[in-house]
Design an enzyme around this catalytic site. Structure first.
Site, PDB file in Angstrom:
ATOM      1  N   ASP A  95      11.268  -3.210   5.325  1.00 55.35           N
ATOM      2  CA  ASP A  95      10.339  -2.086   5.383  1.00 55.35           C
ATOM      3  C   ASP A  95      11.108  -0.765   5.475  1.00 55.35           C
ATOM      4  OD1 ASP A  95       7.484  -1.226   5.780  1.00 55.35           O
ATOM      5  OD2 ASP A  95       8.296  -0.485   7.677  1.00 55.35           O
TER       6      ASP A  95
ATOM      7  N   GLU B 140      12.181  -2.090   0.397  1.00 55.64           N
ATOM      8  CA  GLU B 140      11.144  -1.086   0.149  1.00 55.64           C
ATOM      9  C   GLU B 140      11.843   0.261   0.320  1.00 55.64           C
ATOM     10  OE1 GLU B 140       6.866   0.558   1.822  1.00 55.64           O
ATOM     11  OE2 GLU B 140       8.517   0.116   3.181  1.00 55.64           O
TER      12      GLU B 140
END
Length: 564
Positions: A215, A275
């Site tokens: 993330d 990401e």
């Protein structure tokens, strides 16, 4: 189709390179399936649906966070990185899920959230109790305030979810949170932070996890040398230089080089995908390097209209990037952070955003008079079939295989996304609309999701999209996805394609090295396939004689192959 075409598989299916062209299905655990009837999806719920996942034909699942969390940000506020939220199950349940998926040839990827923890994390609670100048506070980013009494935040920076990026604690200091205030940023200069995440990666790898989705991978390291810049100064800085104070710094790759050593200590090596919302292909490539995470998300299609020229440019660009890095690209049309693509394609071209009328946001998916649901789904199926024909890995978001639209009509008192409450512009009304629990059956208090009302309200129209309705309909979106995933393996023998001139700017056509062709008609007029129509084995909309209808995709098998 010949048996050889059906049974052909990639050699790397059983090797360390399985991820290069994998079909990965994202599960948002709290909204997938509820086994204990509390209205919240859980790990046993996933176990109960592993046969569905196997029948779908995916190669791997990616689980959004399932860790202990106060759900200030849908589980991305992690209180303990090496446990399961008790509302979602236990570590034993997790092990059972991994075993069940592995038994069906499905690999497991889990989300890691390294930029920030929950404010309920033991380290942050220790930092609050320890006070100014303590070693515990050094694991996070604490600063004194400004103004005569320190009552103003250290800077005027704004968080991603709106409002100040700083929160004041009881003793007067402030801590940095680039997201919700319940998500304090870690200090990645601290050796204990680095060591603890290495332990976390080993913990889950030892339990059989095959890979990790990282993330906000581009935001871990920071340069907070005083004096701190203002928001205007920060916004004016070059985000591609590698030395921006907060974003996409070169030194973040030192962390991922350490992580790669951990990944490579396993056989097969564990995979990772970043990401990383960065500004140039060159910056993205660093995350996808073999010495780092190995793969980085390509989000370009998330902000593209249903338009042939845009799709062509994005496909060409990303395949070139993959060739330069030695990685493979990723393709994604929907995820837990964006409006579902069936809805995006049914609205006016807004690049994934809702429209603002006066001072009011009109959310994606509503009101109905703004959304052409039928056209949106037709385009979504065409885009999905095109995506599944491309070289590289395909990331699918739960529910897209059912053709689900965004759920817009969620009362404010039932919304959960901090972006909604803090005024951020995530599609006008936040991200709850794509996180509504799935409909498994046309009947029941929560359409088969569980035995209680779902934690986000499901609309009545979910009944027509339920799994039990679509599974028995050969013309359904679910049937289309199952067939596409079944036929996809022959397309994956190579990671290249060759474009074929169509004579129309609104029609894209390419061939894969083994002779398969994919044709997508983005226009409003049919496209004549000629004799190739006899070799079409799959189409998002049935052919009209030898013509591919408007807004449709067809797969053409090599000449001479016969469909079964």
């Amino acid at each position: 189709m010949t048996d050889s075409l059906l049974t052909e598989t990639r050699e790397d299916d059983k090797t360390a390179a399985w991820w290069r062209q994998a079909a990965v299905y994202q599960i948002y655990p709290r909204s997938f399936a509820d086994a204990n009837g509390d209205g919240l999806g859980d790990i046993p719920g996933i176990v109960s649906r592993v046969d569905y996942l196997a029948e779908l034909g995916i190669d791997a699942v990616w689980l959004s966070p399932f860790y202990p969390s106060e759900l200030a940000d849908g589980g991305y506020d992690v209180a303990d990185y090496r446990d399961v939220d008790p509302r979602l199950g236990t570590l034993a349940d997790f092990d059972e899920m991994v075993d069940a998926l592995h038994a069906r040839g499905i690999r497991v990827v889990v989300d890691i959230v390294p930029n920030h923890s929950s404010d309920q994390h033991a380290w942050f609670q220790e930092a609050l109790a320890a006070g100014r100048g303590s070693a515990a506070r050094e694991r996070y980013i604490f600063r004194e305030g400004t103004g005569p009494d320190g009552s103003e935040p250290p800077t005027d920076w704004v968080s991603v979810f709106g409002g100040s990026a700083w929160e004041r604690v009881e003793d007067g200091q402030w801590y940095l949170h680039n997201f919700a205030k319940e998500q304090p940023d870690f200090n990645w200069d601290h050796p204990e932070v680095r060591a603890d995440f290495l332990q976390t990666l080993r913990f889950w790898s030892d339990r059989g996890v095959d890979g990790f989705r990282i993330d906000v991978a581009h935001m871990l390291t920071k340069d907070l040398t005083e004096p701190l810049p203002s928001r205007a100064e920060l916004d004016a800085m070059d985000r591609t230089s590698g030395d921006h104070p907060l974003i996409d710094r070169d030194d973040v790759h030192e962390i991922y080089a350490e992580w790669r050593q951990v990944f490579n200590s396993y056989d097969p090596p564990r995979t990772a995908v970043a990401e990383a919302w960065v500004d140039t292909p060159e910056r993205r490539a660093r995350y996808a390097s073999a010495e780092g995470l190995g793969q980085a998300f390509n989000f370009d299609l998330l902000v593209a209209d249903f338009d042939a020229a845009q799709f062509h440019e994005i496909i060409v660009d990303n395949l070139e990037q993959a060739q330069r890095t030695g990685s493979s690209t990723t393709w994604v049309l929907s995820n837990h952070d964006v409006t579902r693509h069936a809805t995006r394609y049914g609205l006016a071209p807004l690049h994934g955003r809702a429209v603002k009328q006066g001072t009011e946001w009109v959310a994606a998916g509503g009101p109905d008079e703004m959304l052409d649901r039928e056209r949106g789904l037709r385009r979504a199926k065409a885009a999905s079939l095109l995506l599944l024909g491309l070289p590289g890995s395909a990331y699918l978001y739960q529910g897209e295989e059912l053709g689900l639209h965004e759920v817009a009509e969620i009362p404010a008192e039932q919304r959960q996304d901090p972006a909604f409450f803090r005024g951020a512009e995530f599609d006008g009304l936040g991200r709850d609309g794509c996180r509504v629990p799935l409909p498994w059956s046309a009947e029941g208090v929560s359409f088969g999701f569980g035995d209680a009302a779902a934690h986000l309200p499901q609309p009545t129209w979910f009944a027509e999209y339920a799994v039990d309705v679509e599974a028995s309909d050969p013309a359904s979106t679910l049937s289309l996805y199952r067939e596409a995933l079944r036929l996809r393996h022959p397309l994956q023998s190579d990671e290249t394609l060759e474009w074929i001139e169509t004579g129309r700017a609104d029609v894209l056509r390419f061939t894969r090295p083994n002779g398969w062709q994919i044709v997508t008609n983005f226009g409003t007029d049919p496209f004549d396939l000629g004799a190739d129509a006899d070799e079409v084995v799959l189409a998002s909309t049935p052919l009209e004689g030898s013509a591919l209808p408007a807004e449709a995709t067809a797969w053409i098998a090599p000449s001479g192959a016969t469909a079964i």
